[in-house]
Design an enzyme around this catalytic site. Sequence first.
Site, PDB file in Angstrom:
ATOM      1  N   GLY B   9     -23.868 112.805  40.430  1.00 18.56           N
ATOM      2  CA  GLY B   9     -24.270 113.357  41.726  1.00 18.56           C
ATOM      3  C   GLY B   9     -25.254 112.429  42.412  1.00 18.56           C
ATOM      4  O   GLY B   9     -25.301 111.227  42.102  1.00 18.56           O
ATOM      5  N   THR B  77     -27.020 115.885  35.005  1.00 22.78           N
ATOM      6  CA  THR B  77     -25.992 116.879  35.361  1.00 22.78           C
ATOM      7  C   THR B  77     -26.696 118.067  36.021  1.00 22.78           C
ATOM      8  O   THR B  77     -27.919 118.202  35.924  1.00 22.78           O
ATOM      9  CB  THR B  77     -25.197 117.348  34.117  1.00 22.78           C
ATOM     10  OG1 THR B  77     -26.098 117.992  33.215  1.00 22.78           O
ATOM     11  CG2 THR B  77     -24.526 116.177  33.415  1.00 22.78           C
ATOM     12  N   LYS B 106     -33.278 120.182  35.048  1.00 22.59           N
ATOM     13  CA  LYS B 106     -34.401 121.054  34.671  1.00 22.59           C
ATOM     14  C   LYS B 106     -34.085 122.003  33.520  1.00 22.59           C
ATOM     15  O   LYS B 106     -34.983 122.469  32.813  1.00 22.59           O
ATOM     16  CB  LYS B 106     -34.836 121.896  35.890  1.00 22.59           C
ATOM     17  CG  LYS B 106     -35.409 121.080  37.022  1.00 22.59           C
ATOM     18  CD  LYS B 106     -35.816 121.954  38.192  1.00 22.59           C
ATOM     19  CE  LYS B 106     -34.677 122.277  39.131  1.00 22.59           C
ATOM     20  NZ  LYS B 106     -34.139 121.124  39.875  1.00 22.59           N
ATOM     21  N   LYS B 205     -39.422 124.697  38.161  1.00 24.39           N
ATOM     22  CA  LYS B 205     -40.349 123.562  38.136  1.00 24.39           C
ATOM     23  C   LYS B 205     -41.732 123.994  37.637  1.00 24.39           C
ATOM     24  O   LYS B 205     -42.366 123.286  36.856  1.00 24.39           O
ATOM     25  CB  LYS B 205     -40.452 122.940  39.528  1.00 24.39           C
ATOM     26  CG  LYS B 205     -39.134 122.270  39.949  1.00 24.39           C
ATOM     27  CD  LYS B 205     -39.104 121.953  41.426  1.00 24.39           C
ATOM     28  CE  LYS B 205     -37.768 121.344  41.812  1.00 24.39           C
ATOM     29  NZ  LYS B 205     -37.608 121.250  43.278  1.00 24.39           N
TER      30      LYS B 205
END
Lengths: 177, 314
Positions: B9, B77, B106, B205
């Site tokens: 990506g 990914t 993440k 996050k």
Amino acid sequence: MSDSAEDVRAYTVRLELVDRPGELLRALEPIAEQGGNLLSIFHERGNLTPRGDIPVEVDLEATPGQFDSIVDALREAGINVIQAGAEQYSDELTIVLVGHLVDTDLSDTLTQIQDATGASVRDFSLSAPEGEEEESSARLRLATQKGRADDVIETIREIADQKALRVVEPLPGGEAV
Amino acid sequence: MNVAVMGAGAVGSSVLELAAEYGHTVTAMADSSSAVVDPGGLDATTVLDRKNAEGVVGSADPEDALEAEYDVLVEATPTTLGDAEPGFGHLRTALERDRHVVLANKGPVAERYGDVRELEAESEGEVRFEATVGGAIPVLSTIESFGPDQITTVRGVLNGTANFILTRMQNEGLSYEHVLAEAQDLGVAEADPSFDVEGTDAALKFVIVANVLRDGAELTLDDATVEGIHELPASALDLAEEDGQTIRLIGEVTEDGVRVGPRLIPENSALAVSGTQNIVQFETTYAGSLYNSGRGAGGPETATAVFADIGHLE
């Protein structure tokens, strides 16, 4: 700020009076008797506590010594003193409520917030540009006791949850630049 | 270093494009269905042209990229919740081969932090994940350099999409729906914006920050209190503005845990950044508040953090 025992300061006393004639006068007498200066009385008639009492907020000026005597005298007279102190409203807190504020009885929401938190609504602004049927927003400035802001917000959240309102809270510590 | 890139990506592609500039060689790359492996180094243009034209990076199997020769596996990914697969499996394979892992995904560190640390402990390889929090903004390395014990609270704006929507609603008095559609046209918001506007992305996050800050906490998204900005009426921002304030989607890691939600902050607060900017405030024990701000998302921005991590491994 000077902390001298002779300094006259502003105090707020929150009382809950039994609903019978003469109760208010009886509650005010000890203030004058102990040398306090009555500033204002906010008598929420028609608005009862869960126990059926009438909440009354009294602002007065006195020295710390006089004030202690006033509170003692009130309690001796069998009057229910909920909160008393110079610091009762030393913190301010602004929140925004979002949702179907009008449909869910805004006045009841504000009353519940004041009664459950002991905070005082100092300023209130409603914005309902889409009309009262749609979602609207309200900004509330609350005066709270020192250090009680977290508890007050927690209680407001519970009240708001019951009415499916969203609460936009302030960010403590976020103001520092 | 020799680098294998999982994921093709925006971030994976930028890592491939910029690797040579940082002195690294990409020896393998995989997307969800294909892979290309060349121990001598991949040519970025060839691989990305094929990805654009045919939707695949090469004719090999993704497993081949995992088994290729590399020093560092870059896991880029898409973030997944729960078991964090396939990213977690890629990390496991690389660590079991005693290779380093640099995460842009993440999922593994937000949902399975304990598992990641356990695998790392048994491996010669190391796991780094600066790119998972705030793109190029040094967040985790700031905590690392000060020491987690010296930082009491971390708060800030770590979702550019939500911040863009709120900024524009406030500045232009536009409705949520209008600004969201605009953000989608600009590519600032995705077709399905729920991850951003419901606060999930920011919460992941801040969960990662909490995991780094509080050793052994091993938090997941479920431990965070999350509220989004979905369908916030413009009237709420108007009322805030009248009072010299604004509303931003703010995340916090405090003693009480992780929390993300719309909050009132003064308009002139350092945290009231505009548009897609991100900002993180660190409250330190002895040095007051420190702020790091900048671009918190995007291919080259996130790749910049990936290369910072790879630099630490050399």
